[in-house]
Design an enzyme around this catalytic site. Structure first.
Site, mmCIF file in Angstrom:
data_model
loop_
_atom_site.group_PDB
_atom_site.id
_atom_site.type_symbol
_atom_site.label_atom_id
_atom_site.label_comp_id
_atom_site.label_asym_id
_atom_site.label_seq_id
_atom_site.Cartn_x
_atom_site.Cartn_y
_atom_site.Cartn_z
ATOM 1 N N ASP A 52 0.827 -1.203 0.000
ATOM 2 C CA ASP A 52 0.000 0.000 0.000
ATOM 3 C C ASP A 52 0.872 1.267 0.000
ATOM 4 O OD1 ASP A 52 -2.737 1.120 0.422
ATOM 5 O OD2 ASP A 52 -1.761 1.994 2.166
ATOM 6 N N GLU A 86 1.911 -0.405 -4.894
ATOM 7 C CA GLU A 86 0.903 0.558 -5.328
ATOM 8 C C GLU A 86 1.634 1.869 -5.575
ATOM 9 O OE1 GLU A 86 -1.640 2.472 -2.588
ATOM 10 O OE2 GLU A 86 -3.214 2.787 -4.043
HETATM 11 O O1 TEU Z 1 -4.742 4.146 -1.781
HETATM 12 C C1 TEU Z 1 -3.871 5.200 -2.119
HETATM 13 C C2 TEU Z 1 -4.701 6.433 -2.161
HETATM 14 O O2 TEU Z 1 -4.394 7.422 -1.601
HETATM 15 C C3 TEU Z 1 -6.004 6.280 -2.864
HETATM 16 O O3 TEU Z 1 -6.972 5.994 -1.855
HETATM 17 C C4 TEU Z 1 -6.385 7.544 -3.565
HETATM 18 O O4 TEU Z 1 -6.474 8.571 -2.620
HETATM 19 C C5 TEU Z 1 -7.715 7.277 -4.197
HETATM 20 O O5 TEU Z 1 -7.495 6.232 -5.075
HETATM 21 C C6 TEU Z 1 -8.188 8.541 -4.892
HETATM 22 O O6 TEU Z 1 -8.900 8.196 -6.033
HETATM 23 C C7 TEU Z 1 -4.307 3.256 -0.764
HETATM 24 C C8 TEU Z 1 -5.453 2.302 -0.483
HETATM 25 O O7 TEU Z 1 -5.772 1.602 -1.688
HETATM 26 C C9 TEU Z 1 -6.643 3.106 0.002
HETATM 27 O O8 TEU Z 1 -7.791 2.274 0.153
HETATM 28 C C10 TEU Z 1 -6.257 3.720 1.342
HETATM 29 O O9 TEU Z 1 -7.321 4.538 1.805
HETATM 30 C C11 TEU Z 1 -5.003 4.589 1.170
HETATM 31 O O10 TEU Z 1 -3.959 3.979 0.420
HETATM 32 C C12 TEU Z 1 -4.400 4.829 2.543
HETATM 33 O O11 TEU Z 1 -3.885 3.586 2.991
#
Ligand code: TEU
Length: 524
Positions: A168, A223
């Site tokens: 993540d 990610e």
């Molecule tokens: O996502 C990275 C993130 O920041 C995304 O949520 C982004 O803000 C969103 O896609 C906007 O369209 C990861 C995880 O997948 C997400 O579920 C978490 O909330 C976030 O990190 C924090 O851990």
């Protein structure tokens, strides 16, 4: 999950990526964990987890965890101790800065409408950094003790037989060189400022040395939030010895307008981005990761397809055809295989995402328009992709026997569900199954070169897959308009594979209906 493994085996998936399952206050969908070495009681126990890994293994499915190492929950014992005093041995496991309680150390914003990326802790009288909500304090990866603890947590799960990790926001681990304000033009795209800090590659190479190298055959899938596509090789080129695969968000980003609202991406942009990934990654021995849906965005059929009743399932099948016939590792999102779409939330109270609840609070405080917020969240909110998988037309779509599910079930579950599609040849589900079967049978779909045979057509995406003398032509009519598409003359005749029922061959061409997806091979 164990009860659904037969379904996944019949679908033909190889790896099951689980959302975070650690104990959590559930501020952010479980990403805010309080114990990396345990399973949340509402999810089960370590013993049940081991049984899941074993049962999945018996069906040829491996389990991938979602490791959230950029931050912890503020309820994690490490942070509870860190904020207990400046002299706590855990204090330096997080990112602190000094300054008056009425002015954050800089202008850095937090995601999820959470205001400043700094919160003032009254017990230590210091500010701490959090890129997300204030309940998600950033870990200090410059501290070797943090890195050792994270390596230990990864080995703990790898020792239990997991296939690896979806890492993540791995791009955020190394913090910016200074605490200077970020340039104003980045405030709306803070991920660019937070990603790719100066020591990131050092941390990833160390992670490869300390962890993955001791577990052959495991996968590190990063990610790459906030990364530009042209930075990808720095992470996934084999000689870098860092990550194996990387989620790049350039195609996903095409569905977001500058305003943050939703826009329909153009075929030209999608095609150009896929070609750029192929041209950049594959010659360097790296490998693309293909995805159109996940738990952070609206459903792929809403963003890339067409939910008009006459087009919904055809467009869902077209998108699945792209994911499963292009070159790279396809990552499918639960429910997309049956064409699940965004529900319509009728009131903000039906939403669960912390980003929405914060935005709602802000709108109320500013006397803003909650109807406009609801309307926008129905288009772009993360909850739209998080409604329960629709297994049947039974109560709660067969997702739970509780009186009601944690979030609304899309009311269309009575028509759109797994049970209704099982065995129906023209269903999205049977289409996905057939494509996954074809992908196993035809090496050309796994390893073959991609040839973009037409970079101009404004509605048909045409590409070939070639491996030795194996050759397949894929035609995707990515539009709600019919089209007669001329077949490449180099082959005397093309034969459609039964897996895709679309298209009507006419001499030297093929008539494609709206959202027809066709796979053809040189005639026999
Ligand atoms: O996502 C990275 C993130 O920041 C995304 O949520 C982004 O803000 C969103 O896609 C906007 O369209 C990861 C995880 O997948 C997400 O579920 C978490 O909330 C976030 O990190 C924090 O851990």
């Amino acid at each position: 999950m164990i009860g659904r493994l037969d379904y996944l085996a019949a679908l033909g998936v190889d790896v099951l990526w689980l959302s975070p399952l650690h104990p959590t206050p559930n501020i952010d969908y479980g990403y805010d964990g309080t114990d990396y070495l345990a399973v949340a009681p509402e999810m089960g126990t370590l013993e049940i987890f081991d049984r899941l890994v074993a049962e999945a293994g018996r069906r040829g499915i491996r389990i991938m965890m979602d490791m959230v190492m950029d931050y912890t929950s503020d309820a994690h014992p490490w942070f509870v101790q860190a904020r207990s005093s400046r002299t706590s041995p855990y204090h330096d496991w997080y990112i602190w800065a000094d300054g008056p309680p009425d002015r954050p150390p800089n202008n850095w914003p937090a995601f999820f409408s959470s205001g400043s990326a700094w919160s003032f802790d009254v017990s230590t009288r210091r500010w701490y950094l959090h890129y997300f909500t204030h309940q998600q304090p950033e870990l200090n990866w410059a501290n070797p003790a943090v890195r050792r603890a994270m390596h230990g947590a990864m080995r703990f799960w790898l020792d239990r037989g997991v296939a690896g990790f979806r890492l993540d926001v791995i791009s955020f681990l190394s913090k910016p060189e200074t605490l200077d304000d970020m340039p104003a033009e980045l405030l709306g795209r803070a991920g660019r400022h937070y990603a790719n800090g100066p020591r990131l590659h050092e941390y990833l190479r160390e992670m490869r040395r300390e962890v993955f190298e001791h577990y052959p055959g495991t996968v590190a899938l990063g990610e790459g939030f906030g990364l530009a596509g042209d930075q990808a090789l720095d992470f996934v080129a084999p000689e870098r010895r860092e990550l194996d695969l990387l989620f790049l968000f350039e195609i996903s980003a095409l569905t977001f307008a500058e305003t943050g609202d939703r826009q329909r991406p153009s075929l030209a942009d999608i095609r150009a981005t896929l070609k750029r990934w192929q041209d950049m990654l594959v010659p360097a021995g790296a490998w693309p990761t293909l995805f159109l849906g996940n738990h952070d965005v609206a459903r792929m059929v809403d963003r890339f397809g067409d939910t008009a009743p006459e087009h919904r399932m055809a467009s869902a099948k077209l998108l699945m055809t792209l994911l499963l016939t292009h070159r790279g590792t396809p990552v499918l999102y639960q429910g997309d295989e049956i064409g699940m779409a965004n529900p319509r939330f009728e009131h903000l109270s039906e939403l669960r995402d912390v980003a929405v609840l914060n935005a709602w609070r802000k709108v109320l405080a500013d006397g803003g328009d909650t109807a406009a917020l609801l309307d926008r969240m129905n288009r772009t909110g993360r909850d739209t992709g998080r409604t329960p998988v629709q297994w049947s037309a039974g109560p709660n779509a067969g997702f739970t026997t509780a009186p009601e599910s944690w979030i609304k079930v899309n009311p269309d579950f009575r028509q759109v569900n797994v049970a209704a599609q099982e065995g129906r040849a023209d269903s999205a589900l049977e289409h996905a199954r057939a494509l996954l079967r074809l992908r196993r049978e035809r090496d050309v779909l796994r390893r073959g070169e991609v040839r973009f045979v037409d970079m101009e057509h404004d509605q048909v995406f045409a590409y070939e897959r070639v491996l030795g003398d194996e050759r397949l032509l894929v035609l995707l009519n990515w539009s709600d308009r019919p089209c007669r598409y001329p077949l490449p003359g180099a082959v005397a005749a093309w034969t459609p594979l039964p897996v895709c029922s679309g298209g009507t061959p006419v001499s030297g061409a093929v008539d494609l209906r709206p959202f027809d997806a066709l796979i053809l091979e040189p005639g026999r």
